[in-house]
Write a protein that holds these residues in place. Structure first.
Motif, PDB file in Angstrom:
ATOM      1  N   VAL A  14       0.698  -1.321   0.051  1.00  0.00           N
ATOM      2  CA  VAL A  14      -0.177  -0.080   0.029  1.00  0.00           C
ATOM      3  C   VAL A  14       0.683   1.153   0.008  1.00  0.00           C
ATOM      4  N   ARG A  15       1.991   1.318   0.763  1.00  0.00           N
ATOM      5  CA  ARG A  15       2.745   2.460   0.872  1.00  0.00           C
ATOM      6  C   ARG A  15       3.571   2.697  -0.393  1.00  0.00           C
ATOM      7  N   THR A  16       3.948   1.617  -1.112  1.00  0.00           N
ATOM      8  CA  THR A  16       4.732   1.700  -2.165  1.00  0.00           C
ATOM      9  C   THR A  16       3.649   2.303  -3.204  1.00  0.00           C
ATOM     10  N   ALA A  17       2.355   1.923  -3.369  1.00  0.00           N
ATOM     11  CA  ALA A  17       1.287   2.419  -4.389  1.00  0.00           C
ATOM     12  C   ALA A  17       1.333   3.876  -3.974  1.00  0.00           C
ATOM     13  N   GLN A  18       1.147   4.271  -2.975  1.00  0.00           N
ATOM     14  CA  GLN A  18       0.812   5.660  -2.353  1.00  0.00           C
ATOM     15  C   GLN A  18       2.100   6.578  -2.778  1.00  0.00           C
ATOM     16  N   ALA A  19       3.471   5.895  -2.393  1.00  0.00           N
ATOM     17  CA  ALA A  19       4.517   6.782  -2.605  1.00  0.00           C
ATOM     18  C   ALA A  19       4.801   6.882  -4.137  1.00  0.00           C
ATOM     19  N   LEU A  20       4.382   5.727  -5.186  1.00  0.00           N
ATOM     20  CA  LEU A  20       4.396   6.012  -6.516  1.00  0.00           C
ATOM     21  C   LEU A  20       3.877   6.991  -6.891  1.00  0.00           C
ATOM     22  N   ARG A  21       2.585   7.170  -6.482  1.00  0.00           N
ATOM     23  CA  ARG A  21       1.979   8.277  -6.970  1.00  0.00           C
ATOM     24  C   ARG A  21       2.309   9.579  -6.485  1.00  0.00           C
ATOM     25  N   ARG A  22       2.948   9.869  -5.383  1.00  0.00           N
ATOM     26  CA  ARG A  22       3.539  10.868  -4.975  1.00  0.00           C
ATOM     27  C   ARG A  22       4.801  11.277  -5.414  1.00  0.00           C
ATOM     28  N   ALA A  23       5.442  10.244  -6.027  1.00  0.00           N
ATOM     29  CA  ALA A  23       6.686  10.520  -6.820  1.00  0.00           C
ATOM     30  C   ALA A  23       6.526  10.845  -8.502  1.00  0.00           C
ATOM     31  N   GLY A  24       5.083  10.918  -8.702  1.00  0.00           N
ATOM     32  CA  GLY A  24       4.763  11.492 -10.187  1.00  0.00           C
ATOM     33  C   GLY A  24       4.456  10.301 -10.901  1.00  0.00           C
ATOM     34  N   PHE A  25       4.410   8.999 -10.642  1.00  0.00           N
ATOM     35  CA  PHE A  25       3.942   7.839 -11.662  1.00  0.00           C
ATOM     36  C   PHE A  25       2.552   8.094 -11.845  1.00  0.00           C
ATOM     37  N   SER A  26       2.379   8.151 -13.255  1.00  0.00           N
ATOM     38  CA  SER A  26       0.964   8.506 -13.744  1.00  0.00           C
ATOM     39  C   SER A  26       0.625   7.374 -14.504  1.00  0.00           C
ATOM     40  N   GLY A  27       1.362   6.092 -14.795  1.00  0.00           N
ATOM     41  CA  GLY A  27       0.817   5.027 -15.683  1.00  0.00           C
ATOM     42  C   GLY A  27      -0.343   4.316 -14.849  1.00  0.00           C
ATOM     43  N   HIS A  28      -0.477   3.143 -15.161  1.00  0.00           N
ATOM     44  CA  HIS A  28      -1.550   2.346 -14.551  1.00  0.00           C
ATOM     45  C   HIS A  28      -0.995   1.584 -13.446  1.00  0.00           C
ATOM     46  N   LEU A  29      -1.760   1.644 -12.219  1.00  0.00           N
ATOM     47  CA  LEU A  29      -1.128   0.994 -11.210  1.00  0.00           C
ATOM     48  C   LEU A  29      -2.130   0.155 -10.491  1.00  0.00           C
ATOM     49  N   THR A  30      -1.803  -1.070 -10.469  1.00  0.00           N
ATOM     50  CA  THR A  30      -2.691  -2.248  -9.686  1.00  0.00           C
ATOM     51  C   THR A  30      -2.003  -2.789  -8.659  1.00  0.00           C
ATOM     52  N   LEU A  31      -2.899  -2.955  -7.424  1.00  0.00           N
ATOM     53  CA  LEU A  31      -2.582  -3.356  -6.137  1.00  0.00           C
ATOM     54  C   LEU A  31      -3.345  -4.692  -6.027  1.00  0.00           C
ATOM     55  N   ILE A  32      -2.648  -5.890  -5.664  1.00  0.00           N
ATOM     56  CA  ILE A  32      -3.100  -6.992  -5.646  1.00  0.00           C
ATOM     57  C   ILE A  32      -3.077  -7.447  -4.439  1.00  0.00           C
ATOM     58  N   GLY A  33      -4.146  -8.032  -3.733  1.00  0.00           N
ATOM     59  CA  GLY A  33      -4.109  -8.535  -2.340  1.00  0.00           C
ATOM     60  C   GLY A  33      -4.803  -9.969  -2.479  1.00  0.00           C
ATOM     61  N   ALA A  34      -4.133 -10.944  -1.352  1.00  0.00           N
ATOM     62  CA  ALA A  34      -4.874 -12.133  -1.397  1.00  0.00           C
ATOM     63  C   ALA A  34      -6.062 -12.200  -0.489  1.00  0.00           C
ATOM     64  N   GLU A  35      -5.929 -11.458   0.349  1.00  0.00           N
ATOM     65  CA  GLU A  35      -7.251 -11.349   1.484  1.00  0.00           C
ATOM     66  C   GLU A  35      -8.389 -10.455   0.914  1.00  0.00           C
ATOM     67  N   PRO A  36      -9.531 -10.789   1.015  1.00  0.00           N
ATOM     68  CA  PRO A  36     -10.832  -9.881   0.493  1.00  0.00           C
ATOM     69  C   PRO A  36     -10.976  -8.711   1.199  1.00  0.00           C
ATOM     70  N   GLU A  37     -10.175  -8.557   2.301  1.00  0.00           N
ATOM     71  CA  GLU A  37     -10.571  -7.333   3.130  1.00  0.00           C
ATOM     72  C   GLU A  37      -9.789  -6.107   2.679  1.00  0.00           C
ATOM     73  N   VAL A  38     -10.530  -4.936   2.715  1.00  0.00           N
ATOM     74  CA  VAL A  38      -9.717  -3.574   2.236  1.00  0.00           C
ATOM     75  C   VAL A  38      -8.417  -3.650   2.947  1.00  0.00           C
ATOM     76  N   PRO A  39      -7.437  -2.954   2.570  1.00  0.00           N
ATOM     77  CA  PRO A  39      -6.018  -3.146   3.280  1.00  0.00           C
ATOM     78  C   PRO A  39      -6.149  -2.563   4.595  1.00  0.00           C
ATOM     79  N   TYR A  40      -5.551  -3.371   5.442  1.00  0.00           N
ATOM     80  CA  TYR A  40      -5.588  -2.955   6.813  1.00  0.00           C
ATOM     81  C   TYR A  40      -4.329  -2.943   7.289  1.00  0.00           C
ATOM     82  N   ASP A  41      -4.258  -2.550   8.569  1.00  0.00           N
ATOM     83  CA  ASP A  41      -2.725  -2.511   9.409  1.00  0.00           C
ATOM     84  C   ASP A  41      -2.842  -3.672  10.411  1.00  0.00           C
TER      85      ASP A  41
END
Lengths: 407, 65
Positions: A14-41
């Motif tokens: 999650v933090r990599t995805a957010q940091a990529l957008r902060r760093a200006g990445f504007s391409g397609h970004l997919t975050l894949i998780g094994a659990e059905p839960e919305v990302p949690y801490d």
């Protein structure tokens, strides 16, 4: 348009995805998780979440936040295979995901109980694990914990606050000694005893069986039996790297990275968090770190390196991990394991249980610190660890800190 | 203008924000975050955002006003 896929939707992913957008990445970004839960801490799962049946999971990224920065969430589908040549990730019950660049952030899972699974026997890693354990803990009774690492020790504290009887078993006589030394390790044992935890240390578990009355009976290596209503098996974690087995990437208790967190020196594949094993710039053994702050800091570096291939940054973290046990906030900075000697700065005369153990090398340079209930000492230590600093300087700074004495 | 705000009830004194951006954050002696400057300079935005997302208890937020 460049496509980046991140496999793993816990804190590193999650933090990599957010940091990529902060760093200006504007391409397609997919975050894949094994659990059905919305990302949690995960850190609250052994503490606040377990203590209170009304407590909701702490979200790392809401669906709205993901949509706001155009992160495509694919949740509930485990990655099962990586085809590097085809740039494709195969998922369970989902179409394959194609990528140009990949971040491996699949984390780790709780090491399984070596005893046959039975009702009342738990591990703790995911929110589902935590819900199951919480249900049993709130029935009260006697909790036996096998393994006195951070998870086991934190749950011991939480369970005592809930009023349970707690027995903590560990094969090591001083469980944390290898990490933070014998003296601090003994202080932690004393903390448990003072809070009513029965410790059975230096003892293994021979067997775990269900008695006729339904209770769980542990037989320890000295012959003692412990009858419990609930058992938590907290014996560490294993990296989730099996899905990479046929990928050709080098996997050895984690996926091997270089000092830039690149996997196999490819500019397209990086790894972050618990699953990443990497070398520092300096020679020495590779390491894999299972701590929250490590995942967050590595995520920032990986996002930078993915978006700035011309100016790669090495990942050279100053370690930091915290653990809340009973009424102690214990914070560990740097690398106490590498120390030759220690200096104790104790403020307990002025403030209950407030002290810092400073760890230094043969040249008296600070290499680590364990800080209990003392925020200013934590900051001083973490700052000092960023550049070679004499342990004497740090000690004097803490000793003369009048505010600490006053409060 | 972007401002950084702290939820003092949530702060647990982990100090990750201080390590990430010490011109903006400090901790009090009781371990509560102290905002040293609330207005985020444009050139510091990435650093302050990194500090905000490094908080283990989501005690910090950026607000565009």
């Amino acid at each position: 348009m460049t496509r980046i896929a991140i496999v793993g939707a816990s804190v590193g992913g999650v933090r990599t995805a957010q940091a990529l957008r902060r760093a200006g990445f504007s391409g397609h970004l997919t975050l894949i998780g094994a659990e059905p839960e919305v990302p949690y801490d995960k850190p609250p799962l052994s503490k606040a979440f377990l203590a209170d049946t009304e407590h909701k999971p702490t979200q790392l990224l809401t669906v709205q936040e993901a949509a706001d920065v155009d992160i495509d969430l694919v949740l509930g589908h485990r990655a099962v295979r990586l085809d590097v040549a085809a740039r494709q990730i195969e998922l369970e019950e989902h179409a394959p995901v194609e990528f140009d660049k990949l971040v491996i952030a699949t984390g780790a899972r709780a090491r399984r109980s070596p005893w046959p699974t039975q009702p009342g026997v738990h591990v703790l890693r995911t929110v589902e694990d935590a819900r199951d354990l919480r249900r049993d803990l709130h029935d009260g009774g006697h909790l036996a914990i096998v393994g006195a690492g951070f998870i086991g020790a934190e749950v011991a504290g939480t369970a005592r606050k809930l009023g349970l009887e707690v027995t903590l078993v560990d094969p090591l006589a001083v469980p944390a000694a290898d990490l933070i030394g014998d003296e601090v390790g003994r202080r932690l044992i004393e903390l448990h005893s003072r809070n009513g935890v029965r410790t059975r240390l230096g003892l293994g578990v021979e067997s775990l069986e269900q008695a006729k009355d339904g209770r769980l009976v542990l037989t320890l290596t000295d012959g003692e039996t412990v009858a419990a209503d609930t058992v938590l098996v907290a014996i560490g974690a294993t990296p989730n790297d099996e899905w990479l087995e046929s990928s050709g990437l080098r996997v050895d208790d984690g996926v091997l990275c270089d000092e830039y967190s690149r996997v196999s020196r490819t500019p397209e594949i990086y790894a972050v968090g618990d699953v990443a094993r990497w070398h520092h710039e300096t020679p020495g053994p590779s390491r894999r770190v299972e701590h929250w702050t490590n995942a967050v800091e590595q995520a920032t570096v990986v996002a930078h390196n993915l978006t700035h291939p011309e100016e790669l940054r090495p990942y050279t973290p100053v370690g930091y991990v915290w653990t809340d046990q009973h009424d102690w906030k214990i914070q560990i900075a740097g690398d106490p394991q590498s120390a030759q000697a220690t200096v104790l700065v104790d403020q307990s005369d002025h403030h209950a249980d407030r002290w810092a153990m400073l760890y230094h090398d043969v040249d008296d340079v600070l290499v680590g610190a364990v800080v209990v209930n003392w925020p200013r000492a934590l900051i001083a230590s973490r700052r000092a660890l960023q550049h070679p600093t004499s342990v004497v300087e740090v000690r004097d700074q803490l000793d003369r800190n009048p505010a600490a004495a006053r409060s | 203008m972007t401002r950084v705000k702290a939820d003092l009830g949530a702060c647990q004194g982990y100090a990750n924000c201080v390590v990430a951006a010490d011109r903006y954050f400090d901790l009090s002696d009781d371990g509560e975050v102290v905002i040293l400057r609330a207005e985020v300079e444009e050139g510091d935005r990435a650093q302050v955002e990194a500090a905000v997302t490094s908080c283990p208890v989501n005690a910090l937020t950026l607000v565009d006003e």
